[in-house]
Design an enzyme around this catalytic site. Structure first.
Site, PDB file in Angstrom:
ATOM      1  N   ARG A   1      28.453  36.462 -59.134  1.00 22.34           N
ATOM      2  CA  ARG A   1      27.462  36.299 -60.214  1.00 22.34           C
ATOM      3  C   ARG A   1      26.695  37.904 -60.137  1.00 22.34           C
ATOM      4  O   ARG A   1      26.798  38.711 -59.918  1.00 22.34           O
ATOM      5  CB  ARG A   1      25.761  35.540 -59.724  1.00 22.34           C
ATOM      6  CG  ARG A   1      25.111  35.958 -58.587  1.00 22.34           C
ATOM      7  CD  ARG A   1      23.927  35.517 -57.774  1.00 22.34           C
ATOM      8  NE  ARG A   1      23.647  36.646 -57.081  1.00 22.34           N
ATOM      9  CZ  ARG A   1      23.644  35.970 -55.901  1.00 22.34           C
ATOM     10  NH1 ARG A   1      24.177  34.724 -55.035  1.00 22.34           N
ATOM     11  NH2 ARG A   1      22.565  36.525 -55.398  1.00 22.34           N
TER      12      ARG A   1
ATOM     13  N   HIS B   1      14.421  38.415 -46.239  1.00 23.12           N
ATOM     14  CA  HIS B   1      15.627  37.910 -46.618  1.00 23.12           C
ATOM     15  C   HIS B   1      15.125  37.903 -47.739  1.00 23.12           C
ATOM     16  O   HIS B   1      15.752  37.286 -49.045  1.00 23.12           O
ATOM     17  CB  HIS B   1      16.098  36.414 -46.618  1.00 23.12           C
ATOM     18  CG  HIS B   1      16.852  37.365 -44.732  1.00 23.12           C
ATOM     19  ND1 HIS B   1      16.851  37.376 -44.155  1.00 23.12           N
ATOM     20  CD2 HIS B   1      16.842  35.645 -44.085  1.00 23.12           C
ATOM     21  CE1 HIS B   1      17.116  37.346 -43.210  1.00 23.12           C
ATOM     22  NE2 HIS B   1      16.797  36.314 -42.870  1.00 23.12           N
TER      23      HIS B   1
ATOM     24  N   GLU C   1      29.075  35.442 -35.617  1.00 33.17           N
ATOM     25  CA  GLU C   1      29.481  36.730 -35.623  1.00 33.17           C
ATOM     26  C   GLU C   1      28.518  37.961 -34.571  1.00 33.17           C
ATOM     27  O   GLU C   1      27.048  37.287 -34.240  1.00 33.17           O
ATOM     28  CB  GLU C   1      28.564  37.322 -36.704  1.00 33.17           C
ATOM     29  CG  GLU C   1      29.739  37.137 -38.024  1.00 33.17           C
ATOM     30  CD  GLU C   1      29.470  37.485 -39.364  1.00 33.17           C
ATOM     31  OE1 GLU C   1      28.079  37.916 -39.550  1.00 33.17           O
ATOM     32  OE2 GLU C   1      30.060  37.483 -40.348  1.00 33.17           O
TER      33      GLU C   1
ATOM     34  N   LYS D   1      32.203  30.999 -45.931  1.00 33.56           N
ATOM     35  CA  LYS D   1      32.182  32.004 -45.533  1.00 33.56           C
ATOM     36  C   LYS D   1      32.706  32.880 -44.412  1.00 33.56           C
ATOM     37  O   LYS D   1      33.333  33.790 -43.954  1.00 33.56           O
ATOM     38  CB  LYS D   1      30.236  32.507 -45.173  1.00 33.56           C
ATOM     39  CG  LYS D   1      29.160  32.346 -45.753  1.00 33.56           C
ATOM     40  CD  LYS D   1      29.335  33.378 -46.778  1.00 33.56           C
ATOM     41  CE  LYS D   1      28.289  32.870 -47.965  1.00 33.56           C
ATOM     42  NZ  LYS D   1      29.015  33.279 -49.135  1.00 33.56           N
TER      43      LYS D   1
END
Ligand code: MV4
Length: 518
Positions: A300, A243, A208, A124
């Protein structure tokens, strides 16, 4: 031959997956005149994807490590079946760069992006760095993994609380910790590290700035080996529970043509920055004042790809096969897109009455909705067993309408018509969501379910009495509908017809509930 043009280099595809996505890829192959090879674990001998494929090879015992994650066995099946390509679906090995390499080393075509694109976007921090270089908006945050917690805190405090700690190898929310004050900094880093190490065997974390109540808006892209890339509009995926996405739609009510064009450009920049090939998705957070930020890239085909297919008219699996199997690729025209509005409902074998516990078992009744604007991508049939070993999603209902309110009405009608017995499912939960005035109004932010369906959350947040009342009402509503004694009417032949659970006080369920007035 009544088939669309087959890619030159692909004649037989092994699908290294199961369930609805394996079925979806088999259908895509068949349309292009390509043969399909299913693989299956011992728990899936009788599964739909095995019945539908042209060929099928057993992998072994049900646990994923011994079956759908077992690289040597899958490559052996591809060799035995004389497949010339492998499609990974989503999940399992789809984002495993090492598997993509092994496929190529075995002389097979990998229907997916190059291994280096998978591994770059899987890191990431590398993804953030690339996106900053590409000039795309990225959430303010650390420029490398946190090494010294103290100096990282000094940096983070300049960006301001709240801050979120994430796993470098993460994605999907695992190892994420929101920090609201300096006192929680070190404990949050420690907790995120532990979780990341357990989940990814990589304890690197970064920070972040945390955006409150954002929308999750993602852009579908297609790219070929010759550097051509197109964006296929957005999907809004904000309705999720812990999530796990629940409802996805396209277009997003929060995206106008100007924003769509800017997000599309940023998504194409992301694809180009890593040499992307094939179908991919670039995720953004969209904040309350319409600014968007790169989050991550999924390398994907995604579960929610059908809503894009419907509003663009593009068969994404066919495009994946063409990009992988031809030297030249003609991008599909998007001059009429987005056309209308599509919504997808993920039907899980989970019990909303019991904290969404998986509900494995045998499907005794299975009856899909049909009619205009209805598509079902399912991995099951009546009599199917839902094994305990895999993801409990059994089907996806996708509906289309000329605008959002027509699509919601189509969804309501189709959910009403979807009958599954023998296992618990999330069908009724979907109906409760789409009846909610905030959903109808398009106020879909990532905190929607936690806020409006508190009774379904163990870790509820917020404390407004109104929300409490809504949650209690939702819970009572569900209990009445599901828990009511079933009427068993006679069908007139002296036989007893069972309408298992579908009669409430003699009135067919749902008929008085749409449109809803609040
Ligand atoms: C965030 C965020 C707010 N700010 N990052 C959750 C899953 C993972 N892909 C990233 N996630 C988030 N990252 C910053 N800087 C909020 C989330 C988030 C979220 C994102 C998309 C969909 C649903 C979500 C639910 C909670 C949190």
């Amino acid at each position: 031959m009544m088939t669309a043009k087959r890619p030159a280099k692909i004649h037989r595809v092994l699908i290294a997956n199961r369930g609805e996505i394996a079925v979806r890829v088999i259908r895509g192959c068949r349309r292009l005149g390509i043969e399909s090879v299913a693989v299956y674990s011992d728990a899936d001998r009788a599964a739909l994807h095995v019945r539908m494929a042209d060929w099928a090879y057993g992998l072994g015992a049900p646990p994923p490590e011994e079956s759908y994650l077992n690289i040597p066995k899958i490559l052996e099946a591809a060799r035995a079946a004389k497949a010339d390509a492998i499609h990974p679906g989503y999940g399992f090995l789809a984002e495993n760069a090492r598997f993509a390499e092994r496929v190529a080393e075995a002389g097979l075509i990998w229907i997916g992006p190059p291994p280096h694109a998978i591994s770059t976007m899987g890191d990431k921090i590398a993804a953030r760095t690339l996106m900053i270089k590409a000039g795309a908006p990225v959430v303010p945050g650390s420029d490398g993994p946190i090494t010294d917690a103290k100096s990282a805190l000094a940096q983070a405090e300049k960006a301001g609380f709240p801050i979120v700690i994430k796993a470098v190898a993460g994605g999907g929310g695992k190892g994420m910790r929101v920090v609201r004050e300096a006192a929680d900094w070190q404990p949050s880093i420690d907790a995120a590290r532990r979780e990341a190490k357990g989940a990814f065997a990589d304890d690197r974390v970064y920070w972040e700035k945390y955006l409150e109540k954002p929308r999750h808006v993602e852009i579908q892209i297609l790219a070929d080996r010759n550097g051509r890339a197109i964006s296929l509009n957005e999907r809004e995926c904000s309705i999720q529970r812990r999530h796990q996405k629940v409802i996805e739609e396209s277009p997003s009510v929060a995206v106008n043509p100007d924003l769509r064009a800017r997000m599309g450009k940023a998504a194409i920049a992301a694809a180009e920055s890593c040499g992307y090939v094939g179908a991919g998705t670039v995720e953004f957070l969209l904040d309350t004042d319409g600014k968007f930020y790169f989050l991550e890239m999924n390398t994907r085909l995604q579960v929610e790809h059908p809503v894009t297919e419907w509003v663009t008219g593009v068969d994404l699996v066919a495009e994946q096969l063409r990009i992988a199997g031809d030297d030249e690729w003609n991008p599909p025209s998007l001059s009429h897109a987005p056309f209308g509005h599509a919504i997808q409902f993920r039907i899980y074998a989970e019990d909303p009455q019991n904290n969404f516990l998986p509900s494995p078992g045998t499907i005794s009744t299975y009856s899909e909705p049909q009619g205009p604007g209805v598509r079902v991508d399912s991995g099951v049939y009546q009599g199917s067993e839902i094994p305990i070993f895999y993801d409990p999603m059994v089907a996806k209902l996708i509906v289309w309408g000329r605008d959002r309110s027509e699509a919601v009405a189509a969804g309501n009608a189709a959910l009403e018509e979807f009958h599954i017995d023998g296992i618990a499912t999330t069908i009724d939960f979907h109906r409760q969501i789409i009846h909610h005035p905030e959903f109808i109004a398009g106020n879909t932010t990532t905190d929607f379910i936690a806020r409006h369906f508190k009774s379904t959350e163990v870790h509820a947040d917020g404390d407004e009495p109104l929300q409490q009342a809504v949650a209690v009402a939702a819970a009572l509503y569900t209990r009445r509908r599901v828990g009511q004694a079933t009427r068993v009417p006679s069908d007139g032949n002296g036989q007893t017809t069972r309408y298992s659970g579908w009669l409430v006080d003699g009135r067919r369920r749902g008929t008085d509930r749409w449109p809803v007035r609040f």
